[in-house]
Structures are given as C-alpha cells and as structure tokens.
Scaffold this motif. Structure first.
Motif, PDB file in Angstrom:
ATOM      1  N   LYS A   1       1.167  -1.088  -0.332  1.00  0.00           N
ATOM      2  CA  LYS A   1      -0.043   0.058   0.597  1.00  0.00           C
ATOM      3  C   LYS A   1       1.252   1.262  -0.005  1.00  0.00           C
ATOM      4  O   LYS A   1       0.905   1.919  -0.718  1.00  0.00           O
ATOM      5  CB  LYS A   1      -0.842  -0.051   1.436  1.00  0.00           C
ATOM      6  CG  LYS A   1      -2.061  -0.746   1.175  1.00  0.00           C
ATOM      7  CD  LYS A   1      -2.647  -1.219   2.240  1.00  0.00           C
ATOM      8  CE  LYS A   1      -4.244  -2.785   2.431  1.00  0.00           C
ATOM      9  NZ  LYS A   1      -4.322  -2.035   3.828  1.00  0.00           N
ATOM     10  N   GLN A   2       2.136   1.185   0.920  1.00  0.00           N
ATOM     11  CA  GLN A   2       2.850   2.616   0.524  1.00  0.00           C
ATOM     12  C   GLN A   2       3.503   2.347  -0.681  1.00  0.00           C
ATOM     13  O   GLN A   2       3.986   3.975  -1.284  1.00  0.00           O
ATOM     14  CB  GLN A   2       3.871   1.889   1.714  1.00  0.00           C
ATOM     15  CG  GLN A   2       3.506   1.885   3.101  1.00  0.00           C
ATOM     16  CD  GLN A   2       4.412   1.669   4.395  1.00  0.00           C
ATOM     17  OE1 GLN A   2       5.492   2.525   4.446  1.00  0.00           O
ATOM     18  NE2 GLN A   2       4.368   0.971   5.267  1.00  0.00           N
TER      19      GLN A   2
ATOM     20  N   TRP B   1       2.190   1.543  -3.571  1.00  0.00           N
ATOM     21  CA  TRP B   1       1.082   2.649  -4.609  1.00  0.00           C
ATOM     22  C   TRP B   1       1.078   3.779  -3.954  1.00  0.00           C
ATOM     23  O   TRP B   1       0.753   4.266  -5.479  1.00  0.00           O
ATOM     24  CB  TRP B   1      -0.149   1.521  -3.917  1.00  0.00           C
ATOM     25  CG  TRP B   1      -1.175   1.710  -5.293  1.00  0.00           C
ATOM     26  CD1 TRP B   1      -2.170   2.192  -4.822  1.00  0.00           C
ATOM     27  CD2 TRP B   1      -1.029   1.007  -6.648  1.00  0.00           C
ATOM     28  NE1 TRP B   1      -3.145   2.742  -6.956  1.00  0.00           N
ATOM     29  CE2 TRP B   1      -2.160   1.857  -7.142  1.00  0.00           C
ATOM     30  CE3 TRP B   1      -0.067   0.404  -7.362  1.00  0.00           C
ATOM     31  CZ2 TRP B   1      -2.544   1.081  -8.933  1.00  0.00           C
ATOM     32  CZ3 TRP B   1      -0.433   0.309  -9.288  1.00  0.00           C
ATOM     33  CH2 TRP B   1      -1.632   0.862  -9.504  1.00  0.00           C
ATOM     34  N   GLU B   2       0.808   4.032  -2.855  1.00  0.00           N
ATOM     35  CA  GLU B   2       1.120   5.475  -2.843  1.00  0.00           C
ATOM     36  C   GLU B   2       1.771   6.229  -3.283  1.00  0.00           C
ATOM     37  O   GLU B   2       1.748   7.909  -4.494  1.00  0.00           O
ATOM     38  CB  GLU B   2       0.363   5.740  -1.610  1.00  0.00           C
ATOM     39  CG  GLU B   2      -0.347   5.270  -0.503  1.00  0.00           C
ATOM     40  CD  GLU B   2      -0.548   5.073   0.208  1.00  0.00           C
ATOM     41  OE1 GLU B   2       0.850   6.113   1.021  1.00  0.00           O
ATOM     42  OE2 GLU B   2      -1.724   5.485   1.327  1.00  0.00           O
TER      43      GLU B   2
END
Length: 221
Positions: free
Chosen positions: A108-109, A111-112
């Motif tokens: 998730k990090q 992808w951000e």
C-alpha cells in the motif's frame, strides 16, 4: 504431505478478505500443508545471499519498510529456490535475493508512491509478494559479487524489460539475465516481462494475501 498448525492460511477465497495481522493473532487453528507454510529461506539453503533492500534506505522510497532483513517464502517456493541455488553453484554462480514475502501494508505504501501496475501491484488485488510466492533476485559469482545485469534493481525504465534491445545494455548483461531466467523457469518460476529480477512461483494464485509481521515466522538459528 502432512499438515501442521500455523497462524497463516494458505488458501485463496474470494469470499474471505486477506488475513490481517489482527486476524492472524486471533486465528491460530488453521491447518496448513507443509509446502504452504511460511519459512525462512535459510532453513532450506544457507548459501543464498541476502540484500533485502526494503529493510534499508537503498530502495526507490529511500526509507526502511521492513524491520527485519529476511527472506520469507512459502515452503514449497523456498525449496524450489534452493534447487535453483544448487544448480547455479555447479556453474560457479549463486543467488542474491532483494525481496521475498512483502506484507500487504508495505505494498500500500509503494502504491501511494508509484501507482503504476507495471512495477507495483495495486493493493486492492495484492501482489505475488504478499502471498509469499514471489522473489526479486540477481546472480552472483562464486565469491558473492553481483554479476552485471541490464539495470539496477527497481529501475523503473525500459532497461529493466526483458525485451529491451538498447545499445546501452551490454551483451554480458543480457547473457546473465537470460541465464537467471532460464534457471528460474527450469525450477518452476515465471518471469515478469518488465522486471528482469522478478519471478513468481507457479501456483501463486493458490495462496492468500498476508499482512503478518516477519517475526511470526521462526528465525533460523
């Protein structure tokens, strides 16, 4: 093979969401086949070298994402990687691993920072790394020195593509990349077209997404 209890599940189910760290702590009764257990690569082959980039600041985010510099994989995947190492040793080469299991929260990090499906998995679907069924690696010589490759690790340019034919990549680098791909494929891995270093284990879709800490897997003494 005989099953054994562990805190993570091996099965994929569209009706069940990914196992979170909280859920993992609450669910300790899953019976997982031996080949699907999460294990440290050192438990099957201590000769595979590690350079776990996301446990350092030497990565595209320039910050540590892992607390531990460990390569953790499903047992069946780890055993296949050990076979690759044994094959390469006969040729005077070996493996150095950059990344193995990656918690979903880390994806998730990433992808951000880089929402590009060619290089980072969309966390909505998750990645093979999140399943403990993918590995990023390179070749080293008999002394552990990295062999020349088309680009550096996590190079988000066309130089990292397997089909790249630019003159800025030497024939030696192309040859090394081909050797790595050929041996990995020989032992049941699938290469990623846009990253010479990335390989998925066949059958990766049979594992669920995980977001459990590295500490949940016993360390090799």
């Amino acid at each position: 093979m005989a099953g054994r209890n562990f805190l993570v599940s091996s099965a994929v189910s569209s009706a069940r969401p990914p196992l979170t760290q909280k859920a993992a702590k609450q669910s300790t009764s899953y019976t997982v086949p031996d080949w699907a257990r999460m294990i440290d690569i050192g438990s099957v082959n201590r000769n595979i070298k590690l350079d776990i980039r996301y446990a350092t600041t030497n990565n595209f985010l320039k910050r540590k994402l892992y607390k531990d510099a460990r390569c953790i994989l499903r047992a069946g995947v780890a055993q296949k990687l050990a076979q690759v190492q044994e094959d390469l040793q006969k040729r005077g080469m070996g493996l150095k691993v950059y990344d193995c299991y990656r918690p979903l929260s880390v994806t998730k990090q990433m992808w951000e920072a880089l929402p590009d499906g060619r290089y980072v998995a969309n966390p909505v679907r998750g990645s093979r790394h999140n399943r403990g069924a993918a590995v990023d690696l390179t070749l080293v010589d008999s002394k552990g020195k990295e062999l020349e490759m088309p680009s550096g690790f996590d190079d988000f340019s066309e130089r990292a593509w397997r089909t790249y034919a630019g003159k800025d990549v030497s024939e030696k680098a192309r040859k090394n990349s081909r050797i790595l791909e050929e041996v990995m494929v020989k032992y049941g891995f699938i290469s990623l077209p846009t990253e010479w270093w990335h390989f998925d284990a066949k059958g990766w879709e049979g594992f669920s997404l995980l977001d459990v800490p590295f500490g949940a897997v016993p360390k090799v003494k």
